[in-house]
Design a protein around this motif. Structure first.
Motif, PDB file in Angstrom:
ATOM      1  N   PRO B 137      -5.052   8.860  -6.825  1.00 48.36           N
ATOM      2  CA  PRO B 137      -4.268   7.613  -6.785  1.00 48.36           C
ATOM      3  C   PRO B 137      -2.966   7.821  -6.014  1.00 48.36           C
ATOM      4  O   PRO B 137      -2.401   8.923  -6.021  1.00 48.36           O
ATOM      5  CB  PRO B 137      -3.982   7.324  -8.267  1.00 48.36           C
ATOM      6  CG  PRO B 137      -4.983   8.118  -9.030  1.00 48.36           C
ATOM      7  CD  PRO B 137      -5.291   9.316  -8.198  1.00 48.36           C
ATOM      8  N   ALA B 138      -2.490   6.776  -5.378  1.00 44.14           N
ATOM      9  CA  ALA B 138      -1.238   6.856  -4.619  1.00 44.14           C
ATOM     10  C   ALA B 138      -0.145   7.489  -5.477  1.00 44.14           C
ATOM     11  O   ALA B 138       0.056   7.105  -6.628  1.00 44.14           O
ATOM     12  CB  ALA B 138      -0.810   5.460  -4.165  1.00 44.14           C
ATOM     13  N   ASP B 190      -3.843   4.949  -1.911  1.00 40.71           N
ATOM     14  CA  ASP B 190      -4.715   5.910  -2.588  1.00 40.71           C
ATOM     15  C   ASP B 190      -5.295   6.858  -1.535  1.00 40.71           C
ATOM     16  O   ASP B 190      -5.589   6.445  -0.419  1.00 40.71           O
ATOM     17  CB  ASP B 190      -5.874   5.193  -3.305  1.00 40.71           C
ATOM     18  CG  ASP B 190      -5.364   4.306  -4.431  1.00 40.71           C
ATOM     19  OD1 ASP B 190      -4.280   4.595  -4.972  1.00 40.71           O
ATOM     20  OD2 ASP B 190      -6.053   3.310  -4.747  1.00 40.71           O
TER      21      ASP B 190
END
Lengths: 220, 217
Positions: B137-138, B190
């Protein structure tokens, strides 16, 4: 077979077109010139195999195929035997490799590979498929652009640079050359392969890069 | 699809082994995927193919084909070309070679959560080495880990940074026993990577070590 390389032949023909001014130089060069082709009589510097593949592609030319077969099939078979195949399997695979050459003639790009290089890649993939029973992921194919026929100058240059690479390979010290051959026969794992091949790959790499750039340009 | 901004490339060793055809399938997949995005390395790989062509040419003529070999080959040709599998065009995230292994595009990846928002999908290759897609995930980090063998990580979407450098689409990080690192995804997007290992990872904290059986890496 033919004993002159492409450049020898050109030199013999040229005086007629060019006039007498340069003739003395040419004569002198011919006397001094050492044969460019190899001792075993093969003709790597010629581009005739490229023409053979084109004749198969354009005209399903069986005579051209027969000559390619005579030259390359035994070499593919020998290569596969050295890669660990038994003779019967190598025979069958060599036939399949040559059949693939026929079916894929339209995909051959003579500005990026010689016919020998292309046949090698088909034989290598066959070995991975049959002997290692493994899939072979390949990069996305770069299709031909709108201009279907490659520039003859580019074709000739790539062929000549590959001939020089082959000369460099045969000129390597025995032990080093054997190591490279073993790597290509699959006798060395990727951990054992040393990147220092001692081969001059810079020129040929730049040549292929230019060919890729032209393909990208044609695709866009 | 092709990118000119790639800073981190494959090594000569890997490209020569790819040309020689001696890599485990998972590594072949990594190389083929990178070459699809990077003409610099494609040209290098094809020059190693040329070495193979020279080796083939040097095969002596002592080996000969069987009688009737040419006729048998012509008969094989007459049966027609084998049916070519349809070529997938490649989507903005997955280059063509990866699409073949996923069986579709980025929406067809069968992710499995491995905790902390990180997901993975193991791709079907031979077991000498493992190829998997990683979803980070980012802004998230993959747990601090080191390696028993070699690990190659290539960015497909987004970007990550670690103790070594910043890696964006097409960049390959090559990690070995000496590297302990904590890759962290950029905050903007992401991150999806292709990661290939030839030995299990070693995690350096207790918690992630417990996850390892599930990770199968």
């Amino acid at each position: 077979m033919v004993m002159f390389t492409e450049s020898d032949t050109a030199r013999l023909d040229e005086p007629v077109a060019d006039g007498p001014v340069v003739r003395p130089l040419r004569v002198k060069r011919r006397i001094k010139g050492r044969p460019v082709n190899h001792a075993n009589g093969s003709c790597e510097t010629r581009t005739e195999w490229v023409g053979h593949v084109a004749r198969i592609r354009d005209a399903q030319d069986q005579a051209a195929f027969a000559e390619l077969f005579q030259h390359f099939a035994p070499r593919v078979k020998a290569f596969l035997i050295k890669s660990g195949s038994d003779a019967a399997m190598a025979e069958e695979c060599a036939q399949e490799v040559m059949a693939t050459l026929w079916h894929k003639a339209h995909l051959f790009d003579p500005t990026r590979a010689t016919v020998a290089t292309w046949v090698f890649t088909i034989a290598r993939n066959k070995r991975i498929d049959v002997l290692r029973r493994q899939r072979r992921p390949e990069p996305e194919d770069l299709g031909w652009g709108p201009e279907a026929e490659p520039d003859q100058h580019d074709v000739m240059a790539l062929q000549q640079e590959t001939a020089q690479l082959r000369d460099a390979l045969t000129a390597l010290p025995e032990a080093q050359r054997e190591l490279i051959e073993k790597a290509y026969f699959g006798d060395l794992s990727h951990r054992e392969i040393a990147s220092q091949t001692g081969l001059p790959l810079g020129t040929i790499k730049s040549r292929i890069r230019l060919a890729l750039d032209r393909l990208r340009h044609a695709m866009n | 699809m092709m990118s000119n901004k790639i800073k981190h490339h494959l090594t000569d060793d890997l490209l020569m082994a790819y040309a020689a055809g001696t890599l485990p399938e998972a590594f072949d997949l990594m190389v083929a995927t990178h070459l699809t995005l990077c003409d610099h390395c494609r040209a290098r790989a094809e020059s190693f193919d040329a070495v193979g062509g020279c080796v083939l040419q040097e095969q002596d003529a002592a080996v000969s084909m069987n009688d009737g070999s040419l006729a048998a080959t012509m008969a094989m040709i007459a049966q027609g070309a084998p049916v070519a599998k349809p070529v997938r065009p490649g989507c903005s995230v997955l280059p063509t070679p990866l699409q073949d292994y996923v069986g579709g595009d980025v929406n067809d990846i069968k992710w499995r959560s491995i905790g902390m928002g990180v997901k993975q999908a193991i791709l079907p290759t031979t077991h000498e080495a493992t190829a998997r897609l990683l979803f980070i995930p980012a802004g998230a980090a993959v747990p601090d880990h080191s390696h028993n063998g070699m690990e190659l990580t290539m960015v497909l979407q987004g970007a990550f940074s670690d103790e070594v450098d910043h890696f964006a689409r097409g960049d390959v990080e090559i990690a070995d026993e000496d590297l302990h690192h904590t890759p962290t995804a950029d905050i903007s997007e992401d991150c999806i990577c292709l990661a290939v290992t030839d030995a299990p990872l070693k995690f350096n904290k207790l918690m992630p070590r417990l996850f390892q059986p599930f990770l199968r890496i």
